[in-house]
Write a protein that holds these residues in place. Structure first.
Motif, PDB file in Angstrom:
ATOM      1  N   ALA A 487      33.898   0.616 -47.834  1.00 41.54           N
ATOM      2  CA  ALA A 487      35.026   1.536 -47.966  1.00 41.54           C
ATOM      3  C   ALA A 487      35.319   2.242 -46.646  1.00 41.54           C
ATOM      4  O   ALA A 487      36.491   2.358 -46.229  1.00 41.54           O
ATOM      5  CB  ALA A 487      34.737   2.551 -49.075  1.00 41.54           C
ATOM      6  N   LEU A 488      34.291   2.736 -45.962  1.00 37.07           N
ATOM      7  CA  LEU A 488      34.499   3.427 -44.689  1.00 37.07           C
ATOM      8  C   LEU A 488      35.037   2.479 -43.628  1.00 37.07           C
ATOM      9  O   LEU A 488      35.883   2.858 -42.799  1.00 37.07           O
ATOM     10  CB  LEU A 488      33.186   4.061 -44.230  1.00 37.07           C
ATOM     11  N   ASP A 489      34.551   1.254 -43.645  1.00 38.66           N
ATOM     12  CA  ASP A 489      35.059   0.262 -42.691  1.00 38.66           C
ATOM     13  C   ASP A 489      36.552   0.016 -42.912  1.00 38.66           C
ATOM     14  O   ASP A 489      37.338  -0.062 -41.956  1.00 38.66           O
ATOM     15  CB  ASP A 489      34.272  -1.038 -42.840  1.00 38.66           C
ATOM     16  N   GLN A 490      36.955  -0.092 -44.201  1.00 37.28           N
ATOM     17  CA  GLN A 490      38.372  -0.313 -44.500  1.00 37.28           C
ATOM     18  C   GLN A 490      39.213   0.911 -44.139  1.00 37.28           C
ATOM     19  O   GLN A 490      40.345   0.784 -43.646  1.00 37.28           O
ATOM     20  CB  GLN A 490      38.541  -0.645 -45.981  1.00 37.28           C
ATOM     21  N   MET A 491      38.678   2.102 -44.370  1.00 42.51           N
ATOM     22  CA  MET A 491      39.391   3.321 -44.006  1.00 42.51           C
ATOM     23  C   MET A 491      39.627   3.360 -42.498  1.00 42.51           C
ATOM     24  O   MET A 491      40.717   3.763 -42.032  1.00 42.51           O
ATOM     25  CB  MET A 491      38.603   4.551 -44.448  1.00 42.51           C
ATOM     26  N   ALA A 492      38.633   2.937 -41.723  1.00 48.12           N
ATOM     27  CA  ALA A 492      38.783   2.903 -40.266  1.00 48.12           C
ATOM     28  C   ALA A 492      39.851   1.887 -39.860  1.00 48.12           C
ATOM     29  O   ALA A 492      40.659   2.131 -38.947  1.00 48.12           O
ATOM     30  CB  ALA A 492      37.448   2.582 -39.613  1.00 48.12           C
ATOM     31  N   ARG A 493      39.881   0.733 -40.521  1.00 49.58           N
ATOM     32  CA  ARG A 493      40.887  -0.291 -40.219  1.00 49.58           C
ATOM     33  C   ARG A 493      42.287   0.240 -40.536  1.00 49.58           C
ATOM     34  O   ARG A 493      43.237   0.042 -39.764  1.00 49.58           O
ATOM     35  CB  ARG A 493      40.617  -1.566 -41.028  1.00 49.58           C
ATOM     36  N   TRP A 494      42.423   0.876 -41.706  1.00 52.26           N
ATOM     37  CA  TRP A 494      43.732   1.430 -42.055  1.00 52.26           C
ATOM     38  C   TRP A 494      44.158   2.521 -41.074  1.00 52.26           C
ATOM     39  O   TRP A 494      45.327   2.610 -40.691  1.00 52.26           O
ATOM     40  CB  TRP A 494      43.682   1.990 -43.479  1.00 52.26           C
ATOM     41  N   ARG A 495      43.223   3.321 -40.672  1.00 56.90           N
ATOM     42  CA  ARG A 495      43.551   4.381 -39.705  1.00 56.90           C
ATOM     43  C   ARG A 495      44.080   3.768 -38.414  1.00 56.90           C
ATOM     44  O   ARG A 495      45.075   4.239 -37.831  1.00 56.90           O
ATOM     45  CB  ARG A 495      42.306   5.213 -39.422  1.00 56.90           C
ATOM     46  N   GLU A 497      45.638   1.110 -38.142  1.00 58.35           N
ATOM     47  CA  GLU A 497      46.953   0.529 -38.396  1.00 58.35           C
ATOM     48  C   GLU A 497      47.983   1.598 -38.746  1.00 58.35           C
ATOM     49  O   GLU A 497      49.117   1.281 -39.132  1.00 58.35           O
ATOM     50  CB  GLU A 497      46.865  -0.497 -39.545  1.00 58.35           C
ATOM     51  N   GLY A 498      47.589   2.846 -38.663  1.00 57.75           N
ATOM     52  CA  GLY A 498      48.521   3.932 -38.941  1.00 57.75           C
ATOM     53  C   GLY A 498      48.597   4.313 -40.400  1.00 57.75           C
ATOM     54  O   GLY A 498      49.531   5.026 -40.800  1.00 57.75           O
ATOM     55  N   ILE A 499      47.689   3.819 -41.199  1.00 60.44           N
ATOM     56  CA  ILE A 499      47.674   4.158 -42.628  1.00 60.44           C
ATOM     57  C   ILE A 499      46.464   5.053 -42.896  1.00 60.44           C
ATOM     58  O   ILE A 499      45.320   4.618 -42.787  1.00 60.44           O
ATOM     59  CB  ILE A 499      47.577   2.890 -43.503  1.00 60.44           C
ATOM     60  N   GLU A 500      46.760   6.298 -43.199  1.00 59.23           N
ATOM     61  CA  GLU A 500      45.668   7.204 -43.549  1.00 59.23           C
ATOM     62  C   GLU A 500      45.825   7.604 -45.003  1.00 59.23           C
ATOM     63  O   GLU A 500      46.809   8.256 -45.367  1.00 59.23           O
ATOM     64  CB  GLU A 500      45.679   8.428 -42.631  1.00 59.23           C
ATOM     65  N   ILE A 501      44.880   7.169 -45.803  1.00 63.04           N
ATOM     66  CA  ILE A 501      44.943   7.378 -47.242  1.00 63.04           C
ATOM     67  C   ILE A 501      43.539   7.722 -47.754  1.00 63.04           C
ATOM     68  O   ILE A 501      42.562   7.079 -47.367  1.00 63.04           O
ATOM     69  CB  ILE A 501      45.481   6.109 -47.951  1.00 63.04           C
ATOM     70  N   PRO A 502      43.408   8.744 -48.574  1.00 64.18           N
ATOM     71  CA  PRO A 502      42.081   9.051 -49.135  1.00 64.18           C
ATOM     72  C   PRO A 502      41.562   7.893 -49.992  1.00 64.18           C
ATOM     73  O   PRO A 502      42.326   7.276 -50.753  1.00 64.18           O
ATOM     74  CB  PRO A 502      42.322  10.295 -49.981  1.00 64.18           C
ATOM     75  N   VAL A 503      40.300   7.600 -49.861  1.00 67.92           N
ATOM     76  CA  VAL A 503      39.660   6.523 -50.623  1.00 67.92           C
ATOM     77  C   VAL A 503      38.538   7.124 -51.463  1.00 67.92           C
ATOM     78  O   VAL A 503      37.684   7.847 -50.944  1.00 67.92           O
ATOM     79  CB  VAL A 503      39.106   5.423 -49.698  1.00 67.92           C
ATOM     80  N   ALA A 504      38.558   6.799 -52.765  1.00 68.86           N
ATOM     81  CA  ALA A 504      37.531   7.295 -53.688  1.00 68.86           C
ATOM     82  C   ALA A 504      36.512   6.196 -53.958  1.00 68.86           C
ATOM     83  O   ALA A 504      36.879   5.033 -54.188  1.00 68.86           O
ATOM     84  CB  ALA A 504      38.169   7.755 -54.994  1.00 68.86           C
ATOM     85  N   THR A 667      55.412   5.798 -44.680  1.00 69.97           N
ATOM     86  CA  THR A 667      56.043   5.785 -43.368  1.00 69.97           C
ATOM     87  C   THR A 667      55.317   6.791 -42.502  1.00 69.97           C
ATOM     88  O   THR A 667      54.707   7.750 -43.004  1.00 69.97           O
ATOM     89  CB  THR A 667      57.532   6.167 -43.480  1.00 69.97           C
ATOM     90  N   PRO A 668      55.351   6.618 -41.173  1.00 74.69           N
ATOM     91  CA  PRO A 668      54.587   7.513 -40.297  1.00 74.69           C
ATOM     92  C   PRO A 668      54.889   8.982 -40.495  1.00 74.69           C
ATOM     93  O   PRO A 668      54.028   9.837 -40.305  1.00 74.69           O
ATOM     94  CB  PRO A 668      54.991   7.031 -38.897  1.00 74.69           C
ATOM     95  N   ASP A 669      56.135   9.305 -40.921  1.00 75.10           N
ATOM     96  CA  ASP A 669      56.468  10.719 -41.066  1.00 75.10           C
ATOM     97  C   ASP A 669      56.195  11.260 -42.463  1.00 75.10           C
ATOM     98  O   ASP A 669      56.447  12.425 -42.748  1.00 75.10           O
ATOM     99  CB  ASP A 669      57.946  10.947 -40.725  1.00 75.10           C
ATOM    100  N   LYS A 670      55.683  10.373 -43.364  1.00 75.95           N
ATOM    101  CA  LYS A 670      55.412  10.814 -44.730  1.00 75.95           C
ATOM    102  C   LYS A 670      54.020  10.382 -45.190  1.00 75.95           C
ATOM    103  O   LYS A 670      53.842   9.848 -46.265  1.00 75.95           O
ATOM    104  CB  LYS A 670      56.471  10.264 -45.692  1.00 75.95           C
ATOM    105  N   ILE A 671      53.056  10.557 -44.314  1.00 78.60           N
ATOM    106  CA  ILE A 671      51.680  10.259 -44.696  1.00 78.60           C
ATOM    107  C   ILE A 671      51.214  11.327 -45.681  1.00 78.60           C
ATOM    108  O   ILE A 671      51.334  12.514 -45.408  1.00 78.60           O
ATOM    109  CB  ILE A 671      50.750  10.246 -43.464  1.00 78.60           C
TER     110      ILE A 671
END
Length: 681
Positions: A487-495, A497-504, A667-671
């Motif tokens: 999960a942390l590895d995927q969160m880092a990949r998304w980050r 790529e500009g995608i920051e999303i909470p992961v449970a 979108t980058p302005d609506k994370i």
């Protein structure tokens, strides 16, 4: 009607055949003995004969050793004097003395009529067999011509006489008792101790003969070594019984239960009569000990033992296995009968007991296993009753009967566990991600990481199959570590790529005990350079009461680090409000069981509204799980639920597909911001 495992003379069995043959032959010899003794004109050494015969009758009342073997009456000290009569005066006085002694002893003890007839007869045949050895050896004796003297050479045929007496006695008794088990089991049980004590008694017979010939008035002095043997055996018997008893309750202990189980299986092999084993565990007994002290706990166990004995049948064996675990061996009945006994045990504990002026409730969990359906040996029956007991405690049901489906030690489950270990070693597990969206604008507010296992030959294996297995087998920490790492590895990949999303990530209750999880999360956040607030840990209400303190300590440390805590499946636990007030949580997830009933009407809507309002009272967002229809989502929105998760929102997706799904909606302005995390624990 006579049951299969009761002694019966109405049907042909080994037991009935031995009984009839022994009684007919034995009592015929007794009748001949009466005639022979009454018609013998001259009796030599009359005083010695009368004294020896008298001691036979008196000592028959003193059993030397009682055991669990084929002869519960035990080895009697009169056997030495019976053999002395046989050696010195021949077969007929020995037969009369032992038959009279046996009959008087059985009548005094009020034994069953068939035993009163059988025992004198079997002793008579044992004496007759021993006398045949004397005839073959050329040393017959009689009332008119008693044995003149003994020499060392006579020891050979005397030993043969002992062996013949012992073997015939053993075979006849085992044969007639075969109704309770098998002929072999009756012979083998306690064979070593029974044989040793029998020959120790028989070894006194030559000495008795010598004293009778030389100075018969001294015969009573021989009672001294005989009585010493008697009392030594009684002490040994008391020690044996003490070893088989629980010191606190006086009930049979685990070793005695195991012996009884082995005997029950021996009988089953003979008569095919089913039986069952009930294992009983007192719920929350540890709290009684910790709160009121061990003295009160011990008193509670004694009271429960008394209730348990009163609740079952007189033929059932009640045992204490240790601690607060008890067992009942229920004989001669099928699964339905065993379940009836379990119901009686529960009914017997409806009312509290008074200890130290306090009313204490007794609640028990019961596991049931039955022969032959569940096991064909004692070890397996115990194991499977224990599996059923574990299931009853885990599911909070009163009683459970063993089933393969709940046996996490079955061959299939053990194979699955080995495959899971291999999957962890091979990095064969992966995470799917199911989105959570805001009910207000439909934007993603997070995703839940769900572990998936695709076995190369078995295919997809559901988490419900292998996660409980991991929890019970002790490899849950390895599985948790792997899931958190992915999960942390995927969160880092998304980050990146500009995608920051909470992961449970779901956490097992056992993960919250100790420091391992805190260290794992801290190390992972540092390694992948992920903001702590972007990681959520989902916990359930399944945390045991005695683990709450340790779990709270771990959760507070994680929240201090900035990690968010989500309470999953809220409302399905038995103490939801209590847990909510005691557990530090940042989000409440409403269980699917409530969400799916929303379209049913006002009652279901009212329950969900109450949960949402409760969450808002604690100033945390509410997330509805299992939203599968637009109607459900619409109702949740109207009730003020903050977010929703389910198939209507989005299916669990592999990482690549989840990435595309998120990219299309962010979108980058609506994370979306991370869920609020308090600054202090």
């Amino acid at each position: 009607m006579t049951r299969k495992n009761e002694f019966s003379l109405r049907r042909f069995t080994l037991s009935s055949a031995v009984w009839y043959a022994t009684v007919v032959a034995g009592w015929a010899l007794i009748a001949v003995g009466v005639i022979e003794v009454s018609t013998t004109p001259t009796v030599e050494l009359r005083g010695a004969l009368i004294m020896t015969a008298t001691l036979v009758i008196l000592l028959e009342l003193l059993p030397l050793m009682q055991g669990r073997g084929h002869d519960p009456g035990g080895v009697v000290t009169s056997t030495a004097f019976t053999c002395a009569l046989l050696i010195a005066w021949g077969i007929w006085p020995a037969i009369l003395a032992v038959s009279v002694a046996s009959a008087l002893s059985d009548l005094r003890m009020r034994k069953a009529w068939f035993k009163v007839f059988f025992n004198p007869a079997q002793y008579t045949l044992s004496v007759a067999a021993a006398y045949l050895v004397m005839l073959v050896a050329g040393h017959p004796s009689s009332l008119a011509h008693p044995l003149v003297a003994l020499t060392p050479k006579d020891l050979g045929w005397i030993v043969g006489l002992w062996i013949a007496y012992f073997v015939v006695n053993l075979v006849l008794v085992a044969g007639v008792l075969a109704w309770a088990g098998t002929f072999r089991s009756e012979v083998v049980t306690d064979f070593a101790s029974y044989t040793t004590m029998t020959f120790a008694v028989l070894a006194l017979s030559p000495l008795i003969v010598v004293v009778a010939r030389v100075q018969w008035q001294l015969l009573p002095l021989l009672l001294v070594p005989v009585l010493l043997l008697y009392y030594a055996s009684q002490l040994a018997l008391q020690r044996q019984q003490a070893e088989g008893r629980d010191t606190l309750t006086g009930l049979p202990n685990r070793s005695t239960l195991r012996f009884a189980l082995d005997e029950a299986y021996e009988r089953y092999g003979h008569d095919q009569q089913p039986f069952g084993l009930v294992l009983i565990d007192l719920d929350d007994f540890r709290q009684v000990n910790d709160t009121l002290g061990h003295q009160v706990g011990d008193a509670m166990l004694v009271h429960f033992a008394q209730r348990l004995q009163a609740a079952v049948r007189s033929t059932d064996l009640v045992a204490r296995l240790g601690g607060d675990e008890f067992a009942v061996l229920v004989l001669d009945t099928d699964e339905e009968g065993v379940c009836d006994i379990a119901a009686r045990i529960h009914a017997a504990n409806v009312h509290p007991i008074e200890l130290e002026a306090l009313p204490l409730e007794i609640a028990v969990s019961i596991g049931i296993a039955v022969c032959p359906q569940h096991a064909l040996d004692a070890t397996m029956l115990l194991q499977r009753a224990d599996v059923a007991l574990y299931t009853a405690k885990e599911t909070h049901t009163l009683s459970e009967v063993y089933s393969v489906a709940s046996d996490h030690n079955s061959t299939e489950r053990l194979g699955l566990l080995a495959a899971l270990r291999q999957a962890l070693d091979d990095d064969a597990l992966e995470l799917y991600y199911q989105p959570k969206v805001s009910t207000r604008d439909g934007k993603p507010v997070g995703v839940e990481a769900l572990v998936r296992w695709f076995h190369p030959t078995r295919g997809y294996i559901p988490p419900d199959d292998f996660i409980p297995l991991a929890e019970r087998s002790g490899i849950m920490p390895l599985l948790t570590a792997r899931v958190v790492s992915i999960a942390l590895d995927q969160m880092a990949r998304w980050r990146d790529e500009g995608i920051e999303i909470p992961v449970a990530v779901n956490i097992a209750p056992t993960d919250l005990i100790g420091d391992a999880l805190t260290y794992l999360v801290a190390q992972g956040l540092a390694e992948y350079n992920v903001a702590p607030g972007m990681l959520q840990l989902e916990i359930t209400e399944r945390i045991e009461t005695h683990q709450l303190v340790a779990a709270n300590t771990t959760l507070k440390r994680l929240r201090t680090m900035g990690v968010a805590i989500s309470l999953d499946d809220f409302g399905t636990g038995y103490s939801s409000l209590l847990r909510l007030s005691s557990l530090p949580v940042d989000e409440i997830k409403i269980d699917r069981a409530f969400v799916c009933r929303l379209p049913e009407g006002a009652r279901a809507v009212g329950i969900v509204r109450a949960v949402i309002d409760l969450a808002h009272t604690f100033d945390v967002p509410s997330i509805a799980e299992g939203v599968e229809t637009a109607d459900e989502l619409g109702i949740l929105r109207s009730l003020g639920c903050d977010a929703a998760q389910g198939w209507h929102v989005g299916m669990p997706m592999p990482a690549a597909e989840a990435t595309e799904w998120l990219r299309a909606r962010l979108t980058p302005d609506k994370i979306p911001p991370a869920l609020p995390v308090p600054l202090t624990a």
